[in-house]
Write a protein that holds these residues in place. Structure first.
Motif, PDB file in Angstrom:
ATOM      1  N   UNK A  72      16.973  -6.184  38.081  1.00 36.05           N
ATOM      2  CA  UNK A  72      17.972  -6.600  37.084  1.00 36.05           C
ATOM      3  C   UNK A  72      19.035  -5.517  36.907  1.00 36.05           C
ATOM      4  N   UNK A  73      18.616  -4.259  36.909  1.00 35.36           N
ATOM      5  CA  UNK A  73      19.571  -3.157  36.765  1.00 35.36           C
ATOM      6  C   UNK A  73      20.551  -3.141  37.932  1.00 35.36           C
ATOM      7  N   UNK A  74      20.058  -3.361  39.127  1.00 35.76           N
ATOM      8  CA  UNK A  74      20.930  -3.356  40.304  1.00 35.76           C
ATOM      9  C   UNK A  74      21.918  -4.513  40.269  1.00 35.76           C
ATOM     10  N   UNK A  75      21.457  -5.674  39.811  1.00 31.79           N
ATOM     11  CA  UNK A  75      22.357  -6.825  39.698  1.00 31.79           C
ATOM     12  C   UNK A  75      23.446  -6.543  38.671  1.00 31.79           C
ATOM     13  N   UNK A  76      23.064  -6.021  37.518  1.00 28.77           N
ATOM     14  CA  UNK A  76      24.042  -5.732  36.460  1.00 28.77           C
ATOM     15  C   UNK A  76      24.972  -4.579  36.834  1.00 28.77           C
ATOM     16  N   UNK A  77      24.565  -3.772  37.806  1.00 26.77           N
ATOM     17  CA  UNK A  77      25.361  -2.610  38.189  1.00 26.77           C
ATOM     18  C   UNK A  77      26.074  -2.809  39.523  1.00 26.77           C
ATOM     19  N   UNK A  78      26.223  -4.057  39.935  1.00 26.00           N
ATOM     20  CA  UNK A  78      26.816  -4.340  41.243  1.00 26.00           C
ATOM     21  C   UNK A  78      28.197  -3.722  41.394  1.00 26.00           C
ATOM     22  N   UNK A  79      28.979  -3.689  40.321  1.00 21.35           N
ATOM     23  CA  UNK A  79      30.331  -3.135  40.392  1.00 21.35           C
ATOM     24  C   UNK A  79      30.341  -1.611  40.524  1.00 21.35           C
ATOM     25  N   UNK A  80      29.183  -0.975  40.375  1.00 23.70           N
ATOM     26  CA  UNK A  80      29.109   0.488  40.445  1.00 23.70           C
ATOM     27  C   UNK A  80      28.803   0.987  41.849  1.00 23.70           C
ATOM     28  N   UNK A  81      28.570   0.060  42.769  1.00 26.86           N
ATOM     29  CA  UNK A  81      28.308   0.461  44.140  1.00 26.86           C
ATOM     30  C   UNK A  81      27.100   1.383  44.226  1.00 26.86           C
ATOM     31  N   UNK A  82      27.267   2.499  44.947  1.00 27.51           N
ATOM     32  CA  UNK A  82      26.163   3.450  45.110  1.00 27.51           C
ATOM     33  C   UNK A  82      26.270   4.625  44.140  1.00 27.51           C
ATOM     34  N   UNK A  83      27.037   4.454  43.055  1.00 24.59           N
ATOM     35  CA  UNK A  83      27.203   5.558  42.101  1.00 24.59           C
ATOM     36  C   UNK A  83      25.970   5.778  41.233  1.00 24.59           C
ATOM     37  N   UNK A  84      25.073   4.776  41.178  1.00 24.94           N
ATOM     38  CA  UNK A  84      23.803   4.928  40.480  1.00 24.94           C
ATOM     39  C   UNK A  84      22.686   4.734  41.490  1.00 24.94           C
ATOM     40  N   UNK A  85      21.793   5.701  41.577  1.00 29.28           N
ATOM     41  CA  UNK A  85      20.664   5.637  42.497  1.00 29.28           C
ATOM     42  C   UNK A  85      19.445   5.125  41.717  1.00 29.28           C
ATOM     43  N   UNK A 108      17.412   9.579  34.632  1.00 35.89           N
ATOM     44  CA  UNK A 108      16.999   8.771  33.498  1.00 35.89           C
ATOM     45  C   UNK A 108      15.609   8.205  33.734  1.00 35.89           C
ATOM     46  N   UNK A 109      14.719   8.453  32.784  1.00 32.82           N
ATOM     47  CA  UNK A 109      13.337   7.990  32.829  1.00 32.82           C
ATOM     48  C   UNK A 109      13.254   6.609  32.177  1.00 32.82           C
ATOM     49  N   UNK A 110      12.569   5.672  32.854  1.00 32.15           N
ATOM     50  CA  UNK A 110      12.368   4.330  32.298  1.00 32.15           C
ATOM     51  C   UNK A 110      13.708   3.711  31.898  1.00 32.15           C
ATOM     52  N   UNK A 111      14.552   3.478  32.883  1.00 35.77           N
ATOM     53  CA  UNK A 111      15.952   3.104  32.658  1.00 35.77           C
ATOM     54  C   UNK A 111      16.151   1.651  32.256  1.00 35.77           C
ATOM     55  N   UNK A 112      15.100   0.816  32.336  1.00 35.14           N
ATOM     56  CA  UNK A 112      15.272  -0.585  31.973  1.00 35.14           C
ATOM     57  C   UNK A 112      16.301  -1.274  32.846  1.00 35.14           C
ATOM     58  N   UNK A 113      17.204  -2.040  32.229  1.00 36.30           N
ATOM     59  CA  UNK A 113      18.196  -2.784  33.012  1.00 36.30           C
ATOM     60  C   UNK A 113      19.469  -1.980  33.290  1.00 36.30           C
ATOM     61  N   UNK A 114      19.396  -0.663  33.103  1.00 33.27           N
ATOM     62  CA  UNK A 114      20.486   0.214  33.523  1.00 33.27           C
ATOM     63  C   UNK A 114      21.601   0.398  32.523  1.00 33.27           C
ATOM     64  N   UNK A 115      21.393  -0.032  31.289  1.00 33.87           N
ATOM     65  CA  UNK A 115      22.456   0.069  30.280  1.00 33.87           C
ATOM     66  C   UNK A 115      22.987   1.491  30.140  1.00 33.87           C
ATOM     67  N   UNK A 116      22.101   2.460  29.927  1.00 36.48           N
ATOM     68  CA  UNK A 116      22.547   3.831  29.688  1.00 36.48           C
ATOM     69  C   UNK A 116      22.981   4.504  30.984  1.00 36.48           C
ATOM     70  N   UNK A 117      22.369   4.133  32.093  1.00 32.31           N
ATOM     71  CA  UNK A 117      22.789   4.685  33.384  1.00 32.31           C
ATOM     72  C   UNK A 117      24.250   4.339  33.658  1.00 32.31           C
TER      73      UNK A 117
END
Length: 266
Positions: A87-100, A56-65
């Motif tokens: 901010x994306x990493x904070x919002x995605x804390x429950x996803x662990x390492x599933x999003x790089x 994902x290009x320009x993912x912002x706060x990770x909503x679509x990721x």
């Protein structure tokens, strides 16, 4: 004339300053403009399957990721704003390492290629291309990153209806049956590429820098890299989306395009 790399730096600084405000306003689920217009058509054109890899290009706060990960997709998501990635990493804390998540500039070809040639099934850029000063390195890089048959789907402000200086207009006419109201868009400065300032969200700290390109240029940038254009959407608000009386019920405010990398031998 300003070099495009200077525009990249300027755009990056603006997004870095706006990042916290943008994240707070958009939150976990973003706004109706994104949820109702962009995401459904983007998902349809991507057509991802569980187990695939998407960049994902320009993912912002990770909503679509996060949405893609919920669909079983493996995601590498990057943005050139460090704050946005934080901010994306904070919002995605429950996803662990599933999003790089990575801090990276989409106009840097070497950085793009470092993600792995022919290692992705799809690429996506949601409402980001119009923020990029130069698209050729991105198109070159994504073509190399995608596997044969892979797709790149991107959405932008519709270049035909949201031009620099465009404005919504309302016209009222009275006849024997009553008052007829017509809504439209008055456009200008369409054919020449142009950079201009605008607001992504009301009251954001500083204006965003946009880069307008006519439709022919957007398409040609992909065709020059041997992509084929095989999908497109021009969504509008439905009346039951709360857009009653809006010009965007009959004129699409966004354009969503799908480029495909042909299979070997085609």
């Amino acid at each position: 004339m300003t070099d495009w790399k200077e525009w990249v730096s300027d755009s990056q600084k603006r997004w870095e300053e706006n990042a916290s405000y943008w994240d707070e306003r958009m939150g976990e689920e973003s706004n109706s403009f994104y949820r109702d217009l962009i995401r459904p058509h983007t998902e349809r054109l991507l057509g991802v399957q569980a187990g695939q890899r998407v960049v994902e290009v320009a993912c912002g706060n990770g909503n679509f990721a996060r949405r893609l990960t919920d669909l079983g997709v493996k995601v590498v998501a990057f943005d050139y704003s460090e704050t946005m990635i934080e901010r994306a990493q904070i919002r995605s804390a429950d996803y662990g390492d599933r999003i790089d998540y990575r801090v990276m500039d989409g106009t840097d070809l070497d950085s793009l290629l470092s993600l792995g040639v022919q290692s992705f099934d799809a690429a996506v850029a949601n409402m980001a291309i119009m923020d990029m000063a130069e698209m050729t390195p991105l198109m070159q890089g994504l073509y190399e990153l995608l596997k044969p048959g892979g797709v790149f789907v991107f959405s932008v402000l519709h270049p035909c209806f949201q031009t620099p200086g465009a404005r919504k207009v309302v016209e009222e006419e009275e006849d024997a049956t009553g008052i007829i109201t017509r809504r439209g868009v008055l456009i200008s400065k369409y054919i020449q590429p142009e950079t201009y300032e605008g607001l992504s969200l009301r009251n954001q700290p500083i204006p965003t820098r946009y880069f307008h390109r006519p439709l022919s240029e957007l398409v040609t940038l992909g065709l020059e890299q041997k992509f084929v254009l095989d999908g497109m959407a021009e969504p509008v608000f439905r009346r039951d989306d709360g857009g009653r009386g809006s010009v965007w019920e009959e004129i699409s405010p966004v354009l969503i395009v799908r480029f495909r990398k042909l299979l070997s031998g085609q």
